[in-house]
Structures are given as structure tokens and as C-alpha cells.
Design an enzyme around this catalytic site. Sequence first.
Site, mmCIF file in Angstrom:
data_model
loop_
_atom_site.group_PDB
_atom_site.id
_atom_site.type_symbol
_atom_site.label_atom_id
_atom_site.label_comp_id
_atom_site.label_asym_id
_atom_site.label_seq_id
_atom_site.Cartn_x
_atom_site.Cartn_y
_atom_site.Cartn_z
ATOM 1 N N ASP A 80 0.765 -1.035 0.057
ATOM 2 C CA ASP A 80 0.091 0.000 0.159
ATOM 3 C C ASP A 80 0.908 1.319 0.011
ATOM 4 O OD1 ASP A 80 -3.173 0.194 0.711
ATOM 5 O OD2 ASP A 80 -2.271 2.118 0.893
ATOM 6 N N ASP A 103 3.784 2.599 -4.490
ATOM 7 C CA ASP A 103 3.035 3.472 -5.153
ATOM 8 C C ASP A 103 2.751 2.874 -6.539
ATOM 9 O OD1 ASP A 103 1.610 5.380 -6.828
ATOM 10 O OD2 ASP A 103 2.693 7.135 -5.878
ATOM 11 N N VAL A 104 1.578 2.357 -6.891
ATOM 12 C CA VAL A 104 1.374 1.535 -7.926
ATOM 13 C C VAL A 104 1.462 2.132 -9.453
ATOM 14 C CG1 VAL A 104 -0.486 0.002 -7.118
ATOM 15 C CG2 VAL A 104 -1.171 1.824 -7.959
ATOM 16 N N TYR A 146 -14.141 7.912 -13.402
ATOM 17 C CA TYR A 146 -13.815 6.591 -12.919
ATOM 18 C C TYR A 146 -14.070 5.436 -13.669
ATOM 19 C CZ TYR A 146 -14.268 2.888 -9.234
ATOM 20 O OH TYR A 146 -14.051 1.563 -8.552
ATOM 21 N N LYS A 205 -12.321 2.382 -15.414
ATOM 22 C CA LYS A 205 -12.383 0.844 -14.971
ATOM 23 C C LYS A 205 -12.763 0.414 -16.428
ATOM 24 C CE LYS A 205 -11.611 0.558 -10.952
ATOM 25 N NZ LYS A 205 -10.560 -0.117 -10.246
ATOM 26 N N PRO A 225 -16.785 -5.346 -8.313
ATOM 27 C CA PRO A 225 -17.816 -5.460 -7.235
ATOM 28 C C PRO A 225 -18.667 -4.241 -7.749
ATOM 29 C CG PRO A 225 -15.543 -5.300 -6.548
ATOM 30 C CD PRO A 225 -15.447 -4.786 -8.215
ATOM 31 N N VAL A 273 -21.389 -2.039 -4.892
ATOM 32 C CA VAL A 273 -21.320 -1.069 -4.094
ATOM 33 C C VAL A 273 -21.024 -1.604 -2.460
ATOM 34 C CG1 VAL A 273 -22.631 0.893 -2.887
ATOM 35 C CG2 VAL A 273 -23.040 0.396 -5.258
ATOM 36 N N ALA A 274 -19.719 -1.594 -2.364
ATOM 37 C CA ALA A 274 -19.115 -2.240 -1.020
ATOM 38 C C ALA A 274 -18.719 -0.977 0.259
ATOM 39 C CB ALA A 274 -18.216 -3.011 -1.190
ATOM 40 N N ALA A 275 -18.948 -1.284 1.320
ATOM 41 C CA ALA A 275 -18.790 -0.231 2.244
ATOM 42 C C ALA A 275 -17.267 -0.002 2.646
ATOM 43 C CB ALA A 275 -19.501 -0.759 3.689
ATOM 44 N N THR A 276 -16.752 0.749 2.067
ATOM 45 C CA THR A 276 -15.152 0.712 2.468
ATOM 46 C C THR A 276 -14.931 2.556 2.431
ATOM 47 O OG1 THR A 276 -14.581 1.104 0.244
ATOM 48 C CG2 THR A 276 -14.591 -1.087 1.062
#
Length: 257
Positions: free
Chosen positions: A34, A60-61, A153, A157, A183, A185-188
Site C-alpha cells: 500500500d 505506489d502503483v 472513474y 475501469k 464489485p 457497492v461495498a462499504a469501504t
Amino acid sequence: MTKKVAVITGSAGGLGKGIALRLAADGFAIVLHDINKELLSITENELKEKGYDVIAVTGDVRKKADQENLVAQAVAAFGAVDVFINNAGVESVEPLEQITDDKFNFVFDVNVKGVLFGTQAAAAQMKTQATGGKIINACSIAAHESYEMLSLYCASKHAVRSFTHSSAKELAKYNITVNAYCPGVAATAMWDRIDEAFVKYNGWEPKQAWNTFTKDILVGRPQVADDVAKLVSFLASSDSDYITGQTILTDGGMVFR
Ligand SMILES: NC(=O)c1ccc[n+]([C@@H]2O[C@H](COP(=O)([O-])OP(=O)(O)OC[C@H]3O[C@@H](n4cnc5c(N)ncnc54)[C@H](O)[C@@H]3O)[C@@H](O)[C@H]2O)c1
């Protein structure tokens, strides 16, 4: 038998951490990665306390040298890279007219260039391995559908989806498969920021965007990291050996392709 090795970018928190926990439970040696050094160290300790084989590499990607270092560290620690997951990504929520040159470059640098550099670094190592490997990319419902306020975004993608197809075709001869998880809609932390942006730009109430996007999910609840990790676990396993070039939706029933 030696453990298979999985590298997960952007795995200090969110979906990446969920994937790391699942693959560790599946028996993989885990390489966390990360840009957020502090959170990465906390997550590394959490996995160590559970008794898992884990190292953590800060990077850093967007930087090719960092991705090469990530693979080198994985090989130094565990001897191979069997699974490489291009998970790190950033969101972008704004009206089309307000996307700046800098914002465009930032989002494409992380989401697209990051996947390219990760794939290059992983493939260079996997080509040297008799067993090849599996590259798995973070895509999204936004790779199959295009949403207002999320144009940048979605475009990034969609690009990842295309990269998944092309790299599967190029790398098949080296026994490397390339697939993606999409995915919903995920809670992050990412969705906390998306919600805040709808408050800022649309004058919505806090949680209005979250509620709007999650209310019609067919299975009747928002996504959690483990839902995504279950698909990635399959894609990382030998059960998916006959699958390549696919961008598979895991969204509880939102987008139909
Ligand atoms: N949360 C969702 O609902 C959702 C839906 C579809 C797709 N996705 C995708 O799944 C992936 C993970 O999303 P998330 O919700 O866990 O996001 P998140 O923001 O909660 O976590 C992303 C992690 O990536 C790290 N990161 C960001 N930029 C980086 C960089 N340049 N180099 C290295 N690490 C970096 C962050 O520090 C963070 O730990 C992303 O690619 C995202 O686009 C998420």
C-alpha cells in the site's frame, strides 16, 4: 508443500485487506502492499497475530520501479509470485465539466497505469516460473456500466476491462491467466468519499448517494469485503484454471451482462 504466494496491491484496508485475509485463510503466503505505510503496518501486524505468513511492502502503483520492487520483495521472501492482484484504485466523483487535467492524470495513473505496471512486473516473474501464474484486476460495475458524476472513474475501469482482455490474450502462451472482479457497492473508505462528493456537488444529504445506489440490489443488502474476497479466492484457485480474460461481476444483482 510450499505455500503459493499472493501479492495484493492497495491491501492496507478496504477490499484489498478483505482479499488478503481470505487468501491467507486459503493457505497463501501474503504480500501486502500500500501507499499508506501506517495503515499497512497495522494490517501486517493483524495478519501476523493470526499466524499467517505475511510481509508488507510500501509502494505506489503509479511507479514502475515500486511495482518491480514489490515483486522482487515477494520473491526474496517467499520464492515466487503465483497470484498478483492489481487491487489499488481511486474513485473520482464530479460533474464532467469540472474534471481537471491533474485529476484526469491522477485517476488514470493509479487505476490504469497502476494495473499496467503491476501486470508487467508480475508477468516478468511469472514467465520464469514453470507454473505460470494468475493476474487478477480490480474492475467494477463501472467497467460495464457508465454513471453520471462518475465519468472519469467509469472510463478508467472500462480501460482496466480492456487491459484484462488484451493481457489475457498476450500472456496465455506463458501459462498466465488474467481475470478481473467487478464489485458493486461495498462499504469501504472509498464509498465514504463517494458519498461526501455527492453531498458537495449535488447538495444531497449524507448517505443519500449510498442509499440511492444500494436500494435496488437484488440480494437485499450492500456488499461487504468478504463478498468480493470469495470471488477472488475462486479466481486465485486452481478451480478457475480454465477461465481467462473475464471480468466477472459480483454486485448482488445490479448490472446484467
Ligand atoms: N468499494 C467499492 O464499492 C468498489 C466497487 C467497485 C470497485 N472497487 C475497486 O476495488 C478496489 C479497492 O477499492 P476499496 O473500496 O477497497 O478502496 P479504498 O479506498 O477503501 O482502499 C484502496 C487502498 O488502495 C490504496 N492506494 C491508493 N492509491 C494507491 C497507490 N497509488 N499505490 C498503492 N496503494 C494505493 C489506499 O491507500 C487504500 O488502502 C479499487 O480498485 C476500486 O476501484 C471498489
